[in-house]
Write a protein that holds these residues in place. Structure first.
Motif, PDB file in Angstrom:
ATOM      1  N   LYS B  11       7.910  65.869  48.832  1.00 43.01           N
ATOM      2  CA  LYS B  11       8.718  66.521  47.809  1.00 43.01           C
ATOM      3  C   LYS B  11       7.790  67.170  46.795  1.00 43.01           C
ATOM      4  O   LYS B  11       6.815  66.554  46.343  1.00 43.01           O
ATOM      5  N   PHE B  13       7.697  69.923  43.229  1.00 41.95           N
ATOM      6  CA  PHE B  13       8.379  70.700  42.198  1.00 41.95           C
ATOM      7  C   PHE B  13       7.442  71.835  41.817  1.00 41.95           C
ATOM      8  O   PHE B  13       6.403  71.585  41.223  1.00 41.95           O
ATOM      9  N   LYS B  47      15.088  58.642  43.276  1.00 37.48           N
ATOM     10  CA  LYS B  47      16.111  59.690  43.204  1.00 37.48           C
ATOM     11  C   LYS B  47      16.434  60.233  44.599  1.00 37.48           C
ATOM     12  O   LYS B  47      17.581  60.573  44.880  1.00 37.48           O
ATOM     13  N   THR B  50      18.683  57.783  46.363  1.00 40.14           N
ATOM     14  CA  THR B  50      20.071  57.741  45.878  1.00 40.14           C
ATOM     15  C   THR B  50      20.761  59.113  45.923  1.00 40.14           C
ATOM     16  O   THR B  50      21.849  59.270  45.373  1.00 40.14           O
ATOM     17  N   GLY B  51      20.132  60.080  46.555  1.00 40.91           N
ATOM     18  CA  GLY B  51      20.768  61.375  46.757  1.00 40.91           C
ATOM     19  C   GLY B  51      20.730  62.299  45.559  1.00 40.91           C
ATOM     20  O   GLY B  51      21.378  63.343  45.559  1.00 40.91           O
ATOM     21  N   LEU B  52      19.983  61.937  44.524  1.00 41.22           N
ATOM     22  CA  LEU B  52      19.898  62.816  43.349  1.00 41.22           C
ATOM     23  C   LEU B  52      18.965  63.987  43.618  1.00 41.22           C
ATOM     24  O   LEU B  52      19.102  65.062  43.033  1.00 41.22           O
ATOM     25  N   LEU B  53      17.987  63.757  44.486  1.00 38.11           N
ATOM     26  CA  LEU B  53      17.061  64.821  44.887  1.00 38.11           C
ATOM     27  C   LEU B  53      17.056  64.899  46.413  1.00 38.11           C
ATOM     28  O   LEU B  53      17.340  63.908  47.097  1.00 38.11           O
ATOM     29  N   ARG B  54      16.673  66.066  46.930  1.00 36.07           N
ATOM     30  CA  ARG B  54      16.524  66.226  48.378  1.00 36.07           C
ATOM     31  C   ARG B  54      15.046  66.377  48.691  1.00 36.07           C
ATOM     32  O   ARG B  54      14.355  67.140  48.009  1.00 36.07           O
ATOM     33  N   ILE B  82      19.144  54.275  37.797  1.00 32.76           N
ATOM     34  CA  ILE B  82      18.078  55.279  37.821  1.00 32.76           C
ATOM     35  C   ILE B  82      17.792  55.773  36.407  1.00 32.76           C
ATOM     36  O   ILE B  82      18.716  56.178  35.691  1.00 32.76           O
ATOM     37  N   GLU B  83      16.539  55.797  36.055  1.00 33.29           N
ATOM     38  CA  GLU B  83      16.076  56.192  34.714  1.00 33.29           C
ATOM     39  C   GLU B  83      16.889  55.453  33.649  1.00 33.29           C
ATOM     40  O   GLU B  83      17.406  54.375  33.897  1.00 33.29           O
ATOM     41  N   GLN B  84      16.999  56.046  32.471  1.00 34.04           N
ATOM     42  CA  GLN B  84      17.786  55.403  31.424  1.00 34.04           C
ATOM     43  C   GLN B  84      19.200  55.985  31.484  1.00 34.04           C
ATOM     44  O   GLN B  84      19.389  57.158  31.178  1.00 34.04           O
ATOM     45  N   PRO B  85      20.162  55.182  31.893  1.00 31.99           N
ATOM     46  CA  PRO B  85      21.493  55.753  32.133  1.00 31.99           C
ATOM     47  C   PRO B  85      22.222  56.143  30.851  1.00 31.99           C
ATOM     48  O   PRO B  85      22.020  55.549  29.805  1.00 31.99           O
TER      49      PRO B  85
END
Lengths: 282, 296
Positions: B11, B13, B47, B50-54, B82-85
């Protein structure tokens, strides 16, 4: 089951919407406009015939029919009914998806076992419902004022106008959801929708009307005018000479404009569903 | 059985490579800690899971269900923090939890019971009726953990779960995770060495998106040092847990793969041994610093 999930998502977001500051602000504006229109309706009800005879080109002393005056009354009220969905949709729709990223709620909502499709549609229908509530309150005000001023119940045209304003809300909400699915910041979504509807659509309209002498019926802002043109087929923002009449818009016009609004709704809703489904949360 | 599987995951960015060829499996009933400095790729990994990122490429699955192809089905088995909700500020903690339970297909009565169960576990029961807009960081973290536990998923993915908690809260959460280790598969990230050491039976160290160390491949990582009070000569037989040796004040035990620390501790305590301290014999901190310093 998807329909079960949609109802859970819908209820969840509906609660969040009707408790939000946006809803109460919109409700306040709704009631404020309603109050002003009620005041002016009673104060100027006797002057409406003169105003419409002037507009009709028959001079201020000429007699106009009672039905035209009643149509004129509804035309003015429905002009606001056509603007309300735009403001409500911007309030409720613009931050709908971008706020999930900006407010970081996506971190606990997206990993739940629910598809983005269901999340999107649940939230969309919740936003549409609160928009419809705002429209409904104003429409009820229009109905009551008409009853009190003319001692008559509204005709079927009133209900068609309400229905068209709901279609417009559906359409403009779809656009706001599309814009919202693109941005990470709510403010960008708000500004973009306002610019699109009030500046870009109008700019295109002006260019077409002045350069080509043609009213671009495909623009949502033009199709939206059917909400008040069902009473009197006259668009005050049209620059095309001789356009419009004091008659109600023909059925073909109503069907065409409603179809245009539906087309905007379906295309933009489909696009926002696709974008939202593929949306990454960095 | 492998509950979580990452296969050749990449992955990036823009120009930054967040993950490079990450491959590992987390087996059923284990507690795996992802350790690494800020920007090492821990959260990106969580992430993606949990499907937040591909991922750019590679495969990620939960119970052999692809997270990329069938995220909804995969997430039925996963509870995550995940992170601070953050939460919808106009809704109460109860309503927020209710939503998570109903999405997991719990009925109305089940939802009520589940909300009570998880909120008491995480310690947020008392303020559930308040709107989340007024919650402190620690309260949000507890509510986030409640959402992760709602519906009793068999896998927990926790990204720095003790963030924002006071020392008491950290201790309570640590105890909760230790307790959940008996029944759940846990993958959690942290940058706190002690937290990883005390809560995990396996540690993966990441740095610049690469897996740099896996305690699974390190035989020395399984040696446990148990320092005891008093005389060392009345130690019971421990060979069922693995080979062991005695020093002046400690037991060094090279425990078997399937043995959990608390099983050994329970046995010693039940034999009247007073334990002063339990720690991994190898110094994880030295390994961690070596990996990080080598990388930089």
């Amino acid at each position: 089951m998807a329909s079960g999930s949609i109802s859970v998502v819908f209820t969840h977001y509906l609660k969040n919407y009707y408790r939000s500051k946006s809803f109460y602000l919109m409700l306040f504006l709704d009631l404020l406009i309603l109050g002003l229109f009620t005041y002016f309706s009673f104060k100027y009800q006797n002057k409406l015939p003169a105003i419409f005879s002037a507009l009709n080109g028959t001079g201020s002393g000429a007699i106009v029919s009672a039905s035209l005056v009643r149509s004129g009354f509804n035309y003015i009220w429905s002009f606001v009914l056509q603007l309300l969905p735009v403001f409500a949709a911007v309030f409720f729709g613009s931050p709908a998806l971008s706020s999930e990223i900006e407010s970081r709620t996506a971190f606990n909502v997206f990993p739940l076992p629910v598809s983005r499709f269901v999340l999107h549609l649940g939230k969309f229908f919740a936003a549409l419902t609160v928009t419809a509530v705002i429209l409904g309150i104003f429409a009820l005000g229009q109905f009551v004022n008409f009853l009190l001023v003319y001692h008559l119940f509204e005709s079927s045209t009133f209900y068609i106008s309400i229905l068209l304003s709901i279609v417009l809300a559906f359409s403009i909400l779809s656009i706001t959801f599309l814009v919202s699915s693109i941005f990470n910041k709510n403010l960008y979504a708000y500004i973009t929708v306002f610019l699109l509807y009030f500046l870009i659509f109008n700019a295109i309209n002006i260019v077409f009307e002045f350069l080509y002498g043609y009213t671009p019926i495909f623009l949502l802002s033009n199709a939206a005018s059917i909400v008040y043109r069902v009473y009197i087929n006259f668009d005050p923002f049209s620059f095309t000479p001789g356009a419009g009449s004091i008659s109600p818009a023909p059925v073909s016009s109503i069907i065409l404009d409603a179809s245009i609004m539906f087309l905007y709704a379906l295309v933009t809703l489909a696009l926002s569903l696709i974008i939202f489904d593929r949306r990454e949360v960095k | 059985m492998s509950r979580i599987r990452f296969e050749n995951v990449y992955k990036s960015f823009s120009d930054v490579k967040a993950l490079s060829d990450v491959t590992f499996e987390v087996s059923e009933g284990s507690s795996t800690g992802i350790l690494g400095p800020n920007g090492s790729g821990k959260t990106t990994l969580m992430k993606i899971l949990t499907g937040l990122l591909r991922p750019d490429s590679g495969r990620v699955s939960v119970n052999d269900i692809s997270v990329l192809i069938n995220p909804k089905e995969a997430m039925k088995h996963v509870g995550s923090l995940i992170e601070q909700p953050e939460f919808y500020t106009y809704l109460s903690g109860y309503e927020t939890l209710e939503f998570a339970c109903r999405i997991r297909d719990l009925g109305k009565e089940e939802t009520k019971n589940e909300i009570t169960r998880v909120s008491k576990l995480t310690g947020c029961f008392d303020y559930l009726q308040r709107r989340t807009g007024g919650y402190s960081r620690g309260m949000k973290q507890r509510l986030g953990l409640s959402i992760a536990l709602a519906g009793d998923p068999e896998i927990l993915v926790l990204d720095e779960p003790t963030f924002g908690l006071d020392p008491k809260g950290m201790k309570e959460l640590g105890d909760l995770i230790l307790d959940m280790r008996k029944t759940k598969t846990i993958l959690f990230s942290t940058h706190l060495l002690n937290e990883a050491r005390s809560l995990c039976d396996r540690i993966i160290i990441m740095e610049n998106g690469h897996m740099k160390y896996d305690s699974k491949d390190d035989p020395s990582a399984k040696i446990l040092r148990i320092k005891i009070f008093g005389r060392i000569n009345n130690i019971p037989e421990l060979s069922s847990f693995g080979s062991y040796s005695l020093t002046e004040d400690s037991i060094l035990i090279n425990k078997k793969e399937e043995i959990d620390n608390y099983e050994i501790i329970d046995m010693l305590v039940s034999n009247g041994i007073k334990i002063d301290m339990v720690e991994d014999f190898d110094t994880l901190s030295a390994k961690y610093l070596a990996v990080v310093e080598k990388g930089s």
